[in-house]
Structure formats: structure tokens, C-alpha cells
Scaffold this motif. Structure first.
Motif, PDB file in Angstrom:
ATOM      1  N   GLY A 120     -14.925   8.701 -22.215  1.00 57.88           N
ATOM      2  CA  GLY A 120     -14.217   8.812 -20.939  1.00 57.88           C
ATOM      3  C   GLY A 120     -12.736   8.559 -21.113  1.00 57.88           C
ATOM      4  O   GLY A 120     -12.286   8.186 -22.201  1.00 57.88           O
ATOM      5  N   SER A 121     -11.988   8.754 -20.040  1.00 60.37           N
ATOM      6  CA  SER A 121     -10.543   8.506 -20.097  1.00 60.37           C
ATOM      7  C   SER A 121      -9.932   8.580 -18.710  1.00 60.37           C
ATOM      8  O   SER A 121     -10.547   9.082 -17.770  1.00 60.37           O
ATOM      9  N   MET A 122      -8.699   8.102 -18.638  1.00 62.97           N
ATOM     10  CA  MET A 122      -7.845   8.415 -17.506  1.00 62.97           C
ATOM     11  C   MET A 122      -7.270   9.803 -17.782  1.00 62.97           C
ATOM     12  O   MET A 122      -7.174  10.220 -18.939  1.00 62.97           O
ATOM     13  N   ARG A 123      -6.918  10.523 -16.711  1.00 66.58           N
ATOM     14  CA  ARG A 123      -6.446  11.899 -16.888  1.00 66.58           C
ATOM     15  C   ARG A 123      -4.943  11.989 -16.636  1.00 66.58           C
ATOM     16  O   ARG A 123      -4.400  11.240 -15.809  1.00 66.58           O
ATOM     17  N   MET A 124      -4.324  12.936 -17.336  1.00 65.07           N
ATOM     18  CA  MET A 124      -2.883  13.159 -17.104  1.00 65.07           C
ATOM     19  C   MET A 124      -2.645  13.473 -15.643  1.00 65.07           C
ATOM     20  O   MET A 124      -3.350  14.278 -15.057  1.00 65.07           O
ATOM     21  N   GLU A 125      -1.601  12.864 -15.084  1.00 64.04           N
ATOM     22  CA  GLU A 125      -1.320  13.083 -13.660  1.00 64.04           C
ATOM     23  C   GLU A 125      -0.225  14.099 -13.425  1.00 64.04           C
ATOM     24  O   GLU A 125      -0.208  14.774 -12.397  1.00 64.04           O
ATOM     25  N   GLY A 126       0.730  14.168 -14.365  1.00 59.83           N
ATOM     26  CA  GLY A 126       1.943  14.955 -14.123  1.00 59.83           C
ATOM     27  C   GLY A 126       1.789  16.424 -14.505  1.00 59.83           C
ATOM     28  O   GLY A 126       1.118  16.763 -15.480  1.00 59.83           O
ATOM     29  N   TYR A 127       2.430  17.267 -13.738  1.00 54.49           N
ATOM     30  CA  TYR A 127       2.383  18.706 -13.964  1.00 54.49           C
ATOM     31  C   TYR A 127       3.024  19.081 -15.306  1.00 54.49           C
ATOM     32  O   TYR A 127       2.408  19.758 -16.139  1.00 54.49           O
ATOM     33  N   GLU A 128       4.252  18.604 -15.524  1.00 55.05           N
ATOM     34  CA  GLU A 128       4.990  18.978 -16.743  1.00 55.05           C
ATOM     35  C   GLU A 128       4.247  18.506 -17.991  1.00 55.05           C
ATOM     36  O   GLU A 128       4.139  19.217 -18.991  1.00 55.05           O
ATOM     37  N   GLU A 129       3.755  17.293 -17.888  1.00 57.75           N
ATOM     38  CA  GLU A 129       3.023  16.682 -19.002  1.00 57.75           C
ATOM     39  C   GLU A 129       1.806  17.530 -19.362  1.00 57.75           C
ATOM     40  O   GLU A 129       1.511  17.771 -20.535  1.00 57.75           O
ATOM     41  N   LEU A 130       1.106  18.005 -18.346  1.00 59.11           N
ATOM     42  CA  LEU A 130      -0.095  18.807 -18.578  1.00 59.11           C
ATOM     43  C   LEU A 130       0.265  20.151 -19.206  1.00 59.11           C
ATOM     44  O   LEU A 130      -0.406  20.609 -20.140  1.00 59.11           O
ATOM     45  N   MET A 131       1.356  20.757 -18.713  1.00 59.08           N
ATOM     46  CA  MET A 131       1.785  22.037 -19.297  1.00 59.08           C
ATOM     47  C   MET A 131       2.093  21.859 -20.788  1.00 59.08           C
ATOM     48  O   MET A 131       1.751  22.708 -21.609  1.00 59.08           O
ATOM     49  N   ALA A 132       2.732  20.735 -21.114  1.00 56.53           N
ATOM     50  CA  ALA A 132       3.066  20.474 -22.526  1.00 56.53           C
ATOM     51  C   ALA A 132       1.782  20.288 -23.342  1.00 56.53           C
ATOM     52  O   ALA A 132       1.701  20.718 -24.499  1.00 56.53           O
ATOM     53  N   ALA A 133       0.779  19.668 -22.721  1.00 60.05           N
ATOM     54  CA  ALA A 133      -0.494  19.451 -23.435  1.00 60.05           C
ATOM     55  C   ALA A 133      -1.197  20.783 -23.708  1.00 60.05           C
ATOM     56  O   ALA A 133      -1.742  21.006 -24.791  1.00 60.05           O
TER      57      ALA A 133
END
Ligand code: 4AD
Length: 460
Positions: A387-400
Motif C-alpha cells: 500500500g501507499s499514500m498517493r501523489m496529490e499534485g498534478y505536475e508531480e503526477l505528470m512527471a511520474a
């Protein structure tokens, strides 16, 4: 000899072997006359009497046939598997005798419903308790293996565990949802995707319902599902299946510690629920006599401390290349299992490096090299939860996406959660078969499925 039912006897009441409230005869006191349908599980034919252990899915019952009842053609050709309706009086066992529930059915009449072969074709010749379940013949005959006490007990526990999860979630006010199995996105890496043609497009069998659960919390609050997940695992380990039951939940507006507490609570509650059911506790006692509910709180250990722990052993527990572990190594199954078995406690292993974890995981704000992630490790099996906490930010997710080579276009619906009112949220997936392997002391997850699916096996 042709049997007829004695019309002067009381009318038999239809029941099952699981009914513990039947009046037992003793001495001159008559017990209830019952009718029970089931199958011959064990058979012992003696001069004076035939003893049958009957199974019907609810328990075991010793049944005794005497006199003419043992002399019919049917009786002489009884075999394991024969389905039969037995009529008779339920009696308390004489002193010194043992049988399930301390009782036996004194049969006065029976009807064979479906005979089963003896000789070469007999069930006892097709499956044998001497053989292990890796044996191809045992796997081909899984439908007959399921009639055995071990296999059926594991399935009973499985049913109880699923129900206990559903109950625990309901008590916590989680909403159950049912995400699709046919998807066009990956969750846990491209290497284990089952791809299939989907009309004019391409689709996959889902690896996890997580991404869909993340889109349901906004309107439903905390959610869960118990669905199948699929992994095209190309290794034949004892804990990998191609199709497995995945208990997944997603929690909104939480912090990492809340997630860890919740996972521990769920495991504890489910174990408590199943052990409180005497029937299920009985199966577990048979399968895993030493099983005890784990003590709380579970040990919490950071990934970096696990690396140090592995290297501090004498001799050190090495990585897959045969070298001491370094930060960034994936702790392989063998090392993880050894660590868990030596520590011999449930472990919440946390804060795995970003590079070895899935694209969606949130980084630790205090140490961006690692993620707010957790694996639950159990003695005897190793990892049962991820399990995990999930990325919250839009920019961060795009980079991922970029980093993982994931085309953002296919994930627009997942990305949108970050665009329309994002939140700190997290969740986990628990492999039901691994949980069962732990509780039922099974060597492999394969015996925890009705019909296991793994590389090279898709039947029966
Ligand atoms: O660690 P995993 O890959 O995590 C996920 O799929 C997350 N998306 C879940 C989530 O956060 N909602 O898998 C979670 C668990 C593992 O800990 C393991 O118990 C089980 O799923 N699992 C398997 N069980 C049997 N066979 C396999 N091939 C499995 N792969 C994972």
C-alpha cells in the motif's frame, strides 16, 4: 435384496451433518429420525456392519448400516464419492467410541442417488494424500482434490475471511464498489500485463483496482473492493498466481500513519472475527494448530533499517546478485522471507525507495528519496499487503508518467482527480490467497484457490 422403508417408523426430518441440535437417542430413549443426503467420504466394511463417514459440505457424520442393509448390490458396490440419501435414528455414541460430534446415524433405510466407480477409476486412485499438490495429476484432478478435508477446510476459511473483510469494512462505513476487470491502463508495471484484443482496440486484465478506487472516494468516501487481479507472472514461486483475489481499499483525507493504523486494525479485526466462529476456528486448528492471533502493535520498520538488518546478520543475507544489500535494492522474495521468519512477527515495512516503487506513490516530504509506502510481511509467507499514500499534485503526477514512460492520455480520468479537488489519500491491496496461506499454514498460495491459475496452468 430390495430395501423398503419401514412405514411404521416416524417420518424422517430432512437435515444436514452440520445440524448440532438433533435429539440423540441413548439407551431406550429414541433419537430423532432424520434424512441426510451426502456423499461417502470414508468407508469401512466389516462382517457385521458397514461404517460410512458421510460428507455434505456441512460436516462429517458417522453412519452405521447393519443386517440386510449391508447386503444389497448397492451396499456391496459403495465407493468413495457415492451420493446417497440416508434415513435413520441419530444416537449418542457408546462409551469409548469416537466419531465427529460424539454421535452416529443408525441407518434404517437408504437410497443411492449417484454411484461412484471403484477400482482403477476410484477417486482414491486419482488423488492421493501421499502426493503433493505440485504433482500434475493432483492439479489435473483439482475437482476431486477439493473433496478432501484439507482443501475443503481451506475453502471454508476463505469464505469466512472474505465475509470478515466485508463485515469489517461495513462496520467502518466503507462503501463497496466493483471496478472493471477489463482496462486500458497499467498499475503495477508493464511486465506483468495480460493483453487481449478488445473489439478493435487493445485491453488488459486489471492488475489492481486501485486507480478506479481513487476515483470513487470523492463522492463515496472510503471505499473497498474484493475483485480478481491478474498478473502475467513469469515465475513459478509458491506465492505468485496469474489470477488472485485482491482485497483493496482507498481512504480519503488521511496521513501515512492513519493508513498504517488502519491496515493493522483490519488484519486484527478479520482474524478476531474468524476465530470467534467455532466452525472456522475448528478448521484453522486442524490446518494450523499453532496459529495465534498476532500481537499488536505490529513491528514497524523502515526499508533502510531492513537493509541494515540484512547486512548485520551473521552471515549477512545477500541480495540476488550475491552481494550485500545496498540502499535501492529490491529486497527479493528469499531475503524478505528469511528476515520475516527470523524476526517472526508481522512487520509493516515502510518507506521504500522511489525508484523501485510504482509511479503513483507519494514521496516522503522529509526524504524525497523514499515513498510513503508499506508492505506487510507475515512469518511463513512474506508480503501479504502492499500500500501507499498517493501523489496529490498534478505536475508531480505528470512527471511520474514521464519517468515511467506511461502515456498520460490514457490516464486522463486518473489525472483529473488531481485537477478537480485533490486530497491526501492512500490505500492498499491485500492478496487474499497469501493471507490464507498464512492463516491456514499452506506451503503455497495455490492451495488457497478453488482452481489456481499460474504460468502453464489454466485448467480445470
Ligand atoms: O503490492 P501490489 O502489487 O500492490 C498493488 O497492486 C496496489 N495497487 C494495491 C493498492 O494499493 N490498492 O499487490 C498487493 C498485494 C500483494 O501484497 C500480494 O499480497 C498480492 O497483492 N499479490 C499477489 N498475490 C498472488 N499472486 C500474485 N502474482 C500477486 N501479486 C500481488
Amino acid at each position: 435384496i430390495v430395501l423398503t422403508e419401514d412405514a411404521s417408523l416416524p417420518k424422517a426430518v430432512r437435515t444436514t451433518t452440520g445440524d448440532k441440535n438433533i435429539k440423540l437417542g441413548e439407551g431406550d430413549v429414541k433419537g430423532a429420525r432424520v434424512k441426510i443426503c451426502g456423499r461417502i467420504h470414508r468407508l469401512r466394511q466389516q462382517k457385521q456392519a458397514t461404517f460410512i463417514t458421510l460428507i455434505d459440505g456441512y460436516g462429517h457424520l458417522q453412519c452405521v448400516l447393519t443386517g440386510d442393509l449391508t447386503k444389497t448390490y448397492d451396499a456391496l458396490t459403495f465407493a468413495q464419492g457415492t451420493s446417497i440419501a440416508l434415513f435413520g435414528e441419530m444416537r449418542k455414541l457408546p462409551d469409548g467410541a469416537t466419531a465427529p460430534d460424539g454421535r452416529e446415524l443408525q441407518v434404517d433405510y437408504y437410497k443411492v442417488i449417484g454411484s461412484a466407480p471403484s477400482g482403477d477409476d476410484a477417486i482414491t486412485n486419482k488423488v492421493s494424500s501421499e502426493k503433493n499438490m505440485w504433482d500434475a495429476q493432483m492439479l489435473d484432478n483439482r475437482h476431486l482434490v477439493l473433496r478432501g478435508d484439507n482443501a475443503s477446510s481451506v475453502m471454508k476459511v476463505r469464505s469466512a475471511v472474505e465475509w470478515a473483510f466485508a463485515k469489517a469494512y461495513k462496520d467502518l462505513k466503507f462503501t463497496k464498489v466493483s471496478p472493471p476487470a477489463l482496462v486500458q491502463t497499467q498499475v503495477e508495471g508493464g511486465s506483468t500485463l495480460f493483453e487481449l484484443p478488445y473489439y478493435d482496440e487493445k485491453a488488459y486484465l486489471t492488475q489492481s483496482s486501485q486507480l478506479y478506487l481513487e476515483t470513487a472516494i470523492q463522492s463515496l468516501g472510503n471505499v473497498y473492493c474484493i475483485e480478481k487481479s491478474f498478473r502475467a507472472e513469469k515465475s513459478l514461486t509458491r506465492r505468485h498466481l496469474a489470477e488472485y483475489a485482491h482485497v483493496e481499499a482507498e481512504l480519503d483525507f488521511i496521513e501515512f500513519d492513519d493508513l498504517l493504523d488502519h491496515i493493522e486494525l483490519m488484519i486484527g479485526t478479520v482474524i478476531e472475527t474468524i476465530l470467534a466462529d467455532p466452525e472456522i476456528a475448528g478448521y484453522i486448528k486442524e490446518l494450523n494448530p499453532d496459529f495465534k492471533a498476532p500481537a499488536h502493535p505490529f513491528k514497524r520498520m523502515r526499508y533502510s533499517d531492513a537493509i541494515d538488518w540484512l547486512n548485520a546478520q551473521d552471515p549477512p543475507i545477500l541480495n540476488e546478485e550475491g552481494n550485500p544489500h545496498v540502499f535501492g535494492d529490491d529486497i527479493a522474495e528469499a531475503a524478505e522471507r528469511r528476515m520475516t521468519d527470523i524476526i517472526n512477527l508481522p512487520i509493516l515495512l515502510t518507506h521504500f525507495p522511489t525508484a523501485i516503487k510504482a509511479f503513483y506513490m507519494k514521496r516522503d516530504p522529509n526524504d524525497p528519496r523514499v515513498t510513503e509506502s508499506v508492505d506487510v510481511l507475515m512469518p511463513g509467507v512474506g508480503e501479504i499487503v502492499g500500500g501507499s499514500m498517493r501523489m496529490e499534485g498534478y505536475e508531480e503526477l505528470m512527471a511520474a508518467y514521464e519517468r515511467e514512460g506511461i502515456p498520460p492520455k490514457e490516464y486522463y480520468w486518473y489525472t483529473d482527480q488531481r485537477k478537480y479537488g485533490t486530497s491526501p489519500h492512500g490505500g492498499y491491496g491485500l492478496g487474499l490467497e497469501r493471507f490464507l496461506a498464512w492463516v491456514c499454514n499452506q506451503h503455497s498460495v495455490r492451495t488457497c484457490c478453488l482452481y489456481p491459475r499460474f504460468m502453464g496452468r489454466c485448467k480445470p
